[in-house]
Design an enzyme around this catalytic site. Structure first.
Site, PDB file in Angstrom:
ATOM      1  CG  ASP A  36       0.081  -2.496   6.252  1.00 61.94           C
ATOM      2  OD1 ASP A  36      -0.901  -2.511   7.016  1.00 61.94           O
ATOM      3  OD2 ASP A  36       0.044  -1.940   5.136  1.00 61.94           O
ATOM      4  CG  HIS A  51      -1.933   0.996   1.340  1.00 65.54           C
ATOM      5  ND1 HIS A  51      -1.679   2.320   1.634  1.00 65.54           N
ATOM      6  CD2 HIS A  51      -3.279   0.909   1.179  1.00 65.54           C
ATOM      7  CE1 HIS A  51      -2.815   2.993   1.663  1.00 65.54           C
ATOM      8  NE2 HIS A  51      -3.803   2.164   1.382  1.00 65.54           N
ATOM      9  CE  LYS A 111      -7.804  -0.442   5.987  1.00 63.74           C
ATOM     10  NZ  LYS A 111      -8.681  -0.212   4.835  1.00 63.74           N
ATOM     11  CD  GLN A 145      -7.219  -4.789   3.873  1.00 65.97           C
ATOM     12  OE1 GLN A 145      -8.199  -5.512   4.008  1.00 65.97           O
ATOM     13  NE2 GLN A 145      -7.332  -3.484   3.644  1.00 65.97           N
ATOM     14  CB  CYS A 165      -3.686   3.157  -1.720  1.00 63.75           C
ATOM     15  SG  CYS A 165      -4.923   4.409  -1.379  1.00 63.75           S
TER      16      CYS A 165
END
Length: 405
Positions: free
Chosen positions: A199, A122, A225, A202, A363
């Site tokens: 990261d 991202h 999220k 998700q 992104c």
């Protein structure tokens, strides 16, 4: 056990809405999840019962707000198996967490050092480390992916060297749904003496997170999220790393002593949390985690995989439709293109039918270029989606195909 999805859906007020005269079919969960009533109630209760600043007021409301706020930190720490609550640093989201780490790392990097990221990053991760390397003189290395969207692990190992100072990679690709083997890759990077950041934007909503088991130094994610509010996120870091990590924001709360000539920083977590925090957001995120833990994680996973299987089967039967990202291990994300159409046109026509998806480059412009597409249409599934939602998606897609033929 299986999930009672009908009962779950009743806990999300927004799912009863109509859009453009059609029942809402919300399939943009990778961008942000909807909020259950339990989270909405937690936010309202904070603002109506104990709205006050934390840690500072010498009165009842401040004391109650502080207790709820710090209890939320403990809830997050337990959820990700942090070693101690002080390792949980509140941020505004994944992006701020990455920037906090990169700002500190840029002060440690030097010419000759190498930072590794992947082709599936991202922009929040890719651009942040680009800038850190530019400021420090370090070299940015890009780990390639295979054509199916899986990370090229052999290339990852080949790129590791004694000069590797930092490795940043997504737990799961937001654009493709690919789940990366982060535990194995982290172990390899740590063996070279590198710091590792995952990261988890998700990853955090699609299964139990155990930062101790992963073995990374940092894990970052956003509350929105994870069925929580926007504007709240988490940077987890190992205590011995965060304890002397360079501060980024300075101001109130994070100070130990101040004179007109100098200042010293407080202990964790305060030293990395300057200013008035998002108190309601932290409380709301804790409510979301508590709500989610009321369900069996394996049941959620099985449900999302069943939705993905159904969507994949329908996609493979749809003329002109090509799935982008076919990794063998992925979450409920279906990114696709339809021959002869632009993803934006697909999204527009689906929206008119009440079906909410994401279109564009997600992104991840360099990733789209690598895959040879201008962007994709992306449907993403979660706990409250149904097989009827999948069928509605493809009914809308088929209508879009006819309209754009």
């Amino acid at each position: 056990m299986t999930l009672n999805v009908a009962q779950i859906r009743e806990q999300f007020p927004i799912l009863a809405r109509q859009v453009n005269g059609q029942p809402l079919v919300y399939l943009d969960n990778a961008a942000t999840t909807q909020k259950p009533q339990a989270v909405i109630d937690a936010l309202v209760d904070y603002y109506t019962q104990c709205n006050s600043n934390v840690h500072r007021g010498a009165h009842y409301l401040s004391d109650e707000a502080t207790k709820r706020y710090e209890a939320a930190r403990k809830t997050v720490a337990h959820y990700i198996n942090a070693g101690r609550p002080e390792e949980v640093i509140w941020t505004s989201g994944t992006t701020e967490g990455i920037n906090l780490v990169a700002n500190g790392m840029a002060q440690r990097l030097k010419a000759g050092d190498e930072v590794m990221v992947t082709e599936m990053e991202h922009h929040a991760d890719l651009v942040t480390w680009q800038q850190a390397c530019k400021r420090s003189g370090a070299t940015l290395k890009i780990v390639p992916i295979h054509d199916n969207g899986e990370l090229n692990s052999d290339a990852f190992y080949d790129l590791l060297s004694d000069n590797t100072a930092f490795v940043a990679m997504p737990h799961i690709s937001n654009a493709l749904g690919t789940i990366n083997p982060i535990k194995e890759l982290t172990a390899a990077a740590k063996a070279r003496g590198a710091f590792v950041l995952i990261d988890g934007a998700q990853g955090v909503a699609h299964g139990a997170i155990n930062v101790q088991d992963i073995g990374c130094d940092f894990y970052v994610f956003s509350g929105h999220k994870l069925f929580g509010p926007t504007g709240i996120g988490v940077l987890w870091g190992r205590y011995d790393v965060l304890a002397d990590w360079p501060v980024w924001l300075v101001g109130g709360e994070m100070i130990a002593t101040v004179t007109y000539q100098d200042a010293t920083w407080g202990e964790l977590p305060n030293r990395l949390e300057a200013g008035t925090p998002n108190i309601a957001g932290a409380i709301g995120l804790a409510a979301a985690i508590t709500w989610l833990q009321g369900f069996n994680a394996d049941d959620i996973w099985a449900h999302e995989q069943a939705l993905l299987k159904r969507a994949t089967e329908l996609a493979e039967k749809t003329d002109g439709m090509r799935i982008i990202g076919t990794a063998s291990n992925k979450i409920g994300v279906l990114s696709f293109i339809i021959e002869g159409t632009h993803p934006a046109d697909i999204g527009f026509i689906l929206d008119k039918q009440g079906v909410a998806i994401r279109t564009g480059d997600h992104c991840a412009q360099p990733l789209m270029k690598r895959l040879g597409v201008p962007g994709t249409a992306r449907a993403s599934f979660t706990i409250y989606n149904t097989m009827d939602d999948v069928d509605a998606l493809f009914k809308a897609i088929n209508k879009a195909r006819m309209m754009l033929a």
